[in-house]
Write an enzyme that holds these catalytic residues in place. Structure first.
Site, short mmCIF file in Angstrom:
data_model
loop_
_atom_site.label_atom_id
_atom_site.label_comp_id
_atom_site.label_asym_id
_atom_site.label_seq_id
_atom_site.Cartn_x
_atom_site.Cartn_y
_atom_site.Cartn_z
N SER A 153 0.75 -1.01 -0.05
CA SER A 153 0.04 -0.12 0.09
C SER A 153 1.00 1.29 -0.07
CB SER A 153 -0.97 0.00 1.30
OG SER A 153 -1.89 1.04 1.20
N SER A 154 0.51 2.06 0.72
CA SER A 154 1.34 3.65 0.70
C SER A 154 1.11 4.20 2.05
CB SER A 154 0.97 4.35 -0.54
OG SER A 154 1.59 5.48 -0.50
N TYR A 167 -4.46 8.40 -6.70
CA TYR A 167 -3.79 7.05 -6.20
C TYR A 167 -3.79 7.06 -4.93
CZ TYR A 167 0.77 4.89 -4.80
OH TYR A 167 1.77 4.09 -4.50
N LYS A 171 -5.27 3.30 -2.44
CA LYS A 171 -4.40 2.71 -1.50
C LYS A 171 -5.13 2.76 -0.38
CE LYS A 171 -0.81 1.58 -3.98
NZ LYS A 171 -0.45 0.25 -4.24
#
Length: 278
Positions: A153-154, A167, A171
């Site tokens: 993920s982020s 984006y 995530k």
């Protein structure tokens, strides 16, 4: 000390793992670390030349044990590619223990005033839909092995991000997918976790620059800004540091961890917004 080191190098010994997006960047680093630690690995990616180069690095990292590795080229957005990744892995190795869903895309034109429906669909289809259905393909085999899933993920899910919004939205959906699947797949004894890295030098940023030299310069500039906001230390997060977290979550040492979204960001996610105002 020697036995401790030996134990660490055999952290994933005997496990059969799939790593998507393994033809460069973080996926390549994860695959190499898995190779060093005794796993058999299926590497998946879109670029055949890069994928073969990553495969070679994994064989070298294993001490030349080429039989422990498989390369499957294709785009995870394609249902037939997702099916082939799992089927070819089980055909070669007889089982599947770990799925690392790392493949992802970003796009600079993903703000509220710049995103097109095409851009929105590209990001969501790769980062969310493909991950969901890749997991669906793998579940019967992971249930048989009591295996586990790690999704990349982020850090951006933990912060307000601007101007590129789609984006981090994708995530954030991944993070909640992790929590839901941990509950849904727990009775099958399948663990589901994620890692949430901060800014790292990978090819996901290629769409932000006309060439790799410019991409590298932009990354270096962004890294200076990010390091200033990072509480822990004065260096950026490395691909190897993220791979270490993934390797731990994939191992039996994490046998009672599920539904976890693990920041690997030096505390950066606690230190304000990410990106610049539009």
């Amino acid at each position: 000390m020697a036995s401790r080191r030996s134990q660490h190098t055999e952290q994933l010994k005997g496990k059969v793992c799939v790593v998507t997006g393994a033809s460069s960047g973080l996926g390549e680093s994860i695959a190499i670390m898995f190779a060093q630690r005794g796993a058999s690995v299926t590497l998946c990616g879109r670029n055949e030349d890069r994928l073969q180069a990553s495969l070679t690095l994994c064989v070298q990292a294993s001490g030349g044990q080429a039989g422990r590795f498989l390369a499957v080229s294709g785009d995870v957005v394609d249902p037939s590619a997702r099916k082939a990744i799992v089927e070819k892995t089980v055909e070669k190795f007889g089982r599947l223990d770990v799925l690392v869903a790392n493949a992802g895309v970003a796009d600079p034109q993903s703000g509220i005033l710049t995103a097109s429906e095409e851009t929105f669909d590209k990001i969501m289809n790769t980062n969310v839909k493909a991950v969901f259905f890749q997991i669906q393909e793998a579940v019967p085999h992971l249930e048989a092995s009591k295996g586990n899933i790690i999704v990349v993920s982020s850090m951006s899910t933990l912060m307000a991000c601007s101007p590129n919004i789609v984006y981090p939205m994708s995530k954030a959906a991944v993070d909640h997918m992790i929590r839901c699947l941990a509950v849904d797949l727990g009775p099958k004894e399948i663990r589901v976790n994620a890692v949430n890295p901060s800014l790292i030098p990978t090819r996901i940023r290629r769409d932000y620059a006309p060439d790799e030299e410019t991409m590298d310069k932009q990354y270096a500039q962004a890294l200076v800004t990010e390091i200033e906001k990072q509480p822990l230390g004065n260096v950026g997060v490395t691909k190897e540091a993220v791979a270490e977290a993934v390797s731990f979550l994939a191992s039996d040492a994490a046998s009672f961890l599920t539904g976890l979204c693990m920041p690997v960001d030096g505390g950066r996610s606690f230190a304000g917004t990410f990106g610049n105002k539009s």
